[in-house]
Every structure is written in structure tokens, then in C-alpha cells.
Design an enzyme around this catalytic site. Sequence first.
Site, PDB file in Angstrom:
ATOM      1  N   TYR A 140       0.890  -1.183  -0.058  1.00 31.99           N
ATOM      2  CA  TYR A 140       0.097  -0.164  -0.055  1.00 31.99           C
ATOM      3  C   TYR A 140       1.085   1.046   0.091  1.00 31.99           C
ATOM      4  O   TYR A 140       0.396   2.302  -0.363  1.00 31.99           O
ATOM      5  CB  TYR A 140      -0.990   0.066   1.243  1.00 31.99           C
ATOM      6  CG  TYR A 140      -2.107  -0.627   1.176  1.00 31.99           C
ATOM      7  CD1 TYR A 140      -2.189  -2.077   0.662  1.00 31.99           C
ATOM      8  CD2 TYR A 140      -3.436   0.026   1.355  1.00 31.99           C
ATOM      9  CE1 TYR A 140      -3.582  -2.693   0.675  1.00 31.99           C
ATOM     10  CE2 TYR A 140      -4.563  -0.708   1.335  1.00 31.99           C
ATOM     11  CZ  TYR A 140      -4.675  -1.838   0.901  1.00 31.99           C
ATOM     12  OH  TYR A 140      -5.752  -2.759   0.780  1.00 31.99           O
ATOM     13  N   LYS A 188       2.991 -15.666   2.510  1.00 28.02           N
ATOM     14  CA  LYS A 188       3.154 -16.462   1.194  1.00 28.02           C
ATOM     15  C   LYS A 188       4.568 -16.730   1.275  1.00 28.02           C
ATOM     16  O   LYS A 188       5.237 -16.439   0.127  1.00 28.02           O
ATOM     17  CB  LYS A 188       2.543 -15.639   0.315  1.00 28.02           C
ATOM     18  CG  LYS A 188       2.468 -16.293  -1.021  1.00 28.02           C
ATOM     19  CD  LYS A 188       1.318 -17.488  -1.309  1.00 28.02           C
ATOM     20  CE  LYS A 188       1.435 -18.143  -2.418  1.00 28.02           C
ATOM     21  NZ  LYS A 188       0.680 -19.376  -2.377  1.00 28.02           N
ATOM     22  N   ASP A 220      -3.261 -18.364   0.993  1.00 25.19           N
ATOM     23  CA  ASP A 220      -4.389 -19.122   0.172  1.00 25.19           C
ATOM     24  C   ASP A 220      -4.995 -20.312   0.564  1.00 25.19           C
ATOM     25  O   ASP A 220      -6.110 -20.187   0.897  1.00 25.19           O
ATOM     26  CB  ASP A 220      -3.783 -19.416  -1.224  1.00 25.19           C
ATOM     27  CG  ASP A 220      -2.272 -20.291  -1.121  1.00 25.19           C
ATOM     28  OD1 ASP A 220      -1.859 -20.237   0.070  1.00 25.19           O
ATOM     29  OD2 ASP A 220      -1.828 -21.009  -2.051  1.00 25.19           O
ATOM     30  N   ASP A 244      -6.358  -6.866   4.235  1.00 24.67           N
ATOM     31  CA  ASP A 244      -7.587  -6.276   3.700  1.00 24.67           C
ATOM     32  C   ASP A 244      -8.339  -7.367   3.015  1.00 24.67           C
ATOM     33  O   ASP A 244      -9.487  -7.210   3.512  1.00 24.67           O
ATOM     34  CB  ASP A 244      -6.932  -5.341   2.548  1.00 24.67           C
ATOM     35  CG  ASP A 244      -8.112  -4.646   2.079  1.00 24.67           C
ATOM     36  OD1 ASP A 244      -9.037  -4.268   2.614  1.00 24.67           O
ATOM     37  OD2 ASP A 244      -7.962  -4.342   0.835  1.00 24.67           O
ATOM     38  N   ASP A 248     -12.214  -8.847   5.030  1.00 23.30           N
ATOM     39  CA  ASP A 248     -13.600  -8.669   4.213  1.00 23.30           C
ATOM     40  C   ASP A 248     -14.322 -10.182   4.196  1.00 23.30           C
ATOM     41  O   ASP A 248     -15.535 -10.240   4.350  1.00 23.30           O
ATOM     42  CB  ASP A 248     -13.421  -8.317   2.828  1.00 23.30           C
ATOM     43  CG  ASP A 248     -13.581  -6.679   2.812  1.00 23.30           C
ATOM     44  OD1 ASP A 248     -13.270  -6.162   3.829  1.00 23.30           O
ATOM     45  OD2 ASP A 248     -14.069  -6.175   1.674  1.00 23.30           O
TER      46      ASP A 248
HETATM   47  C1  IPM Z   1     -10.228  -1.194   4.516  1.00 23.60           C
HETATM   48  C2  IPM Z   1     -10.561  -0.538   3.113  1.00 23.60           C
HETATM   49  C3  IPM Z   1      -9.363   0.504   2.614  1.00 23.60           C
HETATM   50  C4  IPM Z   1      -8.207  -0.545   2.709  1.00 23.60           C
HETATM   51  C5  IPM Z   1      -9.359   1.115   1.740  1.00 23.60           C
HETATM   52  C6  IPM Z   1     -10.830   1.997   1.309  1.00 23.60           C
HETATM   53  C7  IPM Z   1      -8.302   2.046   1.032  1.00 23.60           C
HETATM   54  O1  IPM Z   1     -10.917  -1.452   2.233  1.00 23.60           O
HETATM   55  O2  IPM Z   1     -10.150  -0.443   5.586  1.00 23.60           O
HETATM   56  O3  IPM Z   1     -10.153  -2.151   4.343  1.00 23.60           O
HETATM   57  O4  IPM Z   1      -8.134  -1.003   1.687  1.00 23.60           O
HETATM   58  O5  IPM Z   1      -7.525  -0.354   3.628  1.00 23.60           O
HETATM   59 MN    MN Z   2     -10.733  -3.435   2.852  1.00 24.60          MN
END
Ligand code: IPM
Ligand code: MN
Length: 353
Positions: A140, A188, A220, A244, A248
Amino acid sequence: MNIALLPGDGIGPEVIDQAVKVVKAIGQKFGHKITFKEAIVGAAAIDATGEPYPDATHEIAAASDAVLFGAIGDPKYDNDPKAKVRPEQGLLLMRQKLGLFANVRPTFTFPSLVHKSPLKLDRVDGVDFVFFRELTGGIYFGEPRGRNEQGTKAFDTNVYSKHEIVRLARMGFEAAQKRRKLLTCVDKANVMATSRLWRETVQELAPEYPDVKVEYEFVDAVAMRLIQWPKAYDVLITENLFGDILTDEASVISGSMGLMPSASLGTSIKLFEPIHGSYPQAAGKDIANPLATVLSAAMMFDYAFDLKEESKMISDVVNQSLEEGYVTEDIADGGKSYKTSEVGDWLAAKILA
Ligand code: IPM
Ligand code: MN
């Protein structure tokens, strides 16, 4: 307690309003003096100043004892890859400037909601794990990044220094010691040099935490096992990009994505935010679920102020609202539902009752 409020975009302002009601009620109940200062971030800040994280906002955040953050993002930027400034840059800058190097994202279940999980009940019932995602390093932020002159090649750089891994890993080890004493290092290392440094560094630290069992797993495989048998995990540590993606995935396991809070920790300031995004389709309609933000305020009392009783009271009234069905339409199951603002009022009233 000086709390900076950064509502951001979309449903951010509405859900932050409800968290403020709850925090004020806690202040009144327990006799804490709490003051709030609000500042702009994200698309809202670009519209007002041209910058996604203005200096004035940074000053307010940096001078606070804790930050409550809503959400960032606006559809008008999503389909414009050429936009010069993007709301998301505000979030990355804020993390970097506030030194928020660890993102703590728990996944836990609510008995009244597990039937909403995409997984079978026996897989998900009682799931309780927490990710420590590294937040200010890796691909990032790594340089160089960009395009070649012709614009036909693009590159990002994944880079980690040992000290960045050490400070994140120590947080993970310490959390594991207070939980079920299992730490999973997600990497990884069969392919990436950065991952080999992660694994080597965690191996070096492990003897300092003899009570913690450490497992090393490729990212993975974790992506797979997380939905196959999520109860296998307790504390997971990982780099920025893997974290990240996996958080999710993790956020939907319990069936309560709209309910998952998070904390970002670092060298001084602590920031608390719901895991869900800005949900622009619902903005301004008073229908968004405020519980993730309210639970982020519960995390704030615990992590930022070490006030466990206050924190627990917030989680308890949230549980009560779920059990009594005093909830927004997304989790009402076709039954009676309430507005965002009504849920906030109800929670605050319960605290003061
Ligand atoms: C999160 C979001 C952010 C990230 C984006 C909006 C930059 O997806 O907080 O997970 O990827 O860190
Ligand atoms: Mn995210």
C-alpha cells in the site's frame, strides 16, 4: 475524554450520530466528562477543501484521546481511475500520519443472527477470532510505484522492515496470551521475500511467548480454511494487503457484517470504525445499521480508556436490541424494523434506564 469525530462519507454521519448518543449516555451514567470535536475527511473533505485529509482534520485527530471514524468513499470516484485525488487517499494518509500500524478486526457471533451466516450453523456457531492486520506498510505504501513512460507497464512495491513486523507481531502475541493462546502467522513464504522476513521474525519472537502456540499458514490456505472451519483460529497476524482481503472474507462469516467493529492502534492515537463501507445507496435515508459503529465505541472504551464496564454496557444493550428485535431493516427479517436514529435513541435510553 476528548473524542474526535470523523463521520466521512455516505452513511458515515448517520451512524456516527448514533454512536455519539450512546457515548454521551455512558458519560452521563458513569460521570465521565466527554467532549467531541468534528472534522471532515474523504469525499466530503475533497468537496470542501480539495484535500481528502486536510491538515485541520489531522490537528483535531492528533490532539484527541481517541478518534471515532465513520466511512469513506463516494461512487463518483470509483469509476474514474484517472481522478487525481481519491477519498481513499484520505484514509491511507490518516493511518500513516497518525501512526496507526495495527488494524484489529474481530469476528464473533451473535446467537440471534447466526442463521444469517452463509455458512452452515455447526461451522459458525461460537466462532471467535481476531485479525491483526498491518496497516501502514507493505504494498500500500512501498516505493517505487507507478507506470513506465509509455504507460504500458505498472508496478507497486511490497516492502517490510523488521521493526514493522516486530511491533505488529508483539500485539498479536499479547492478544493471544489474553485469549485462547493460539497465533497464526499468515504469509506467502513459499514465494515472497517479504513473507519470509515475516515468518523468520515471528519465529524469533515466539520463544518470548512460550504460552502461545504459533502456527504458520500460507494466505491461500487461510482463505480456504477460514470458511471451511473458522473455529480453527484465535489470533491471526498478517501484512497489509492479505489482511485487507481476508478481513472482508471474515466479516461476513458471522452473518453480521453490519455489526462488526474495528480498532486501529499505533504509537499513540487510537481510532475506531465500523468495518462496513460508506453504503452510498442508503445515505441520508435513516435506514443504515448503526450497530457496528456503536460497537466500535464499545471497543473505544475498552482499548483507548481501559473502561471495561462502560464497554460491556454498550455491548450488552446492543445484544438486548438484537434479542428484542429493535433493529434496522437489514436484520429485521421482514419483521418490524426501526430507523437508524430510533435505534440510537433506544440504545441511549436503555443505558440511562
Ligand atoms: C479497508 C478499506 C481500505 C483499505 C480502502 C478504502 C483504502 O478497504 O479499510 O479495509 O484497503 O485498507
Ligand atoms: Mn478493505
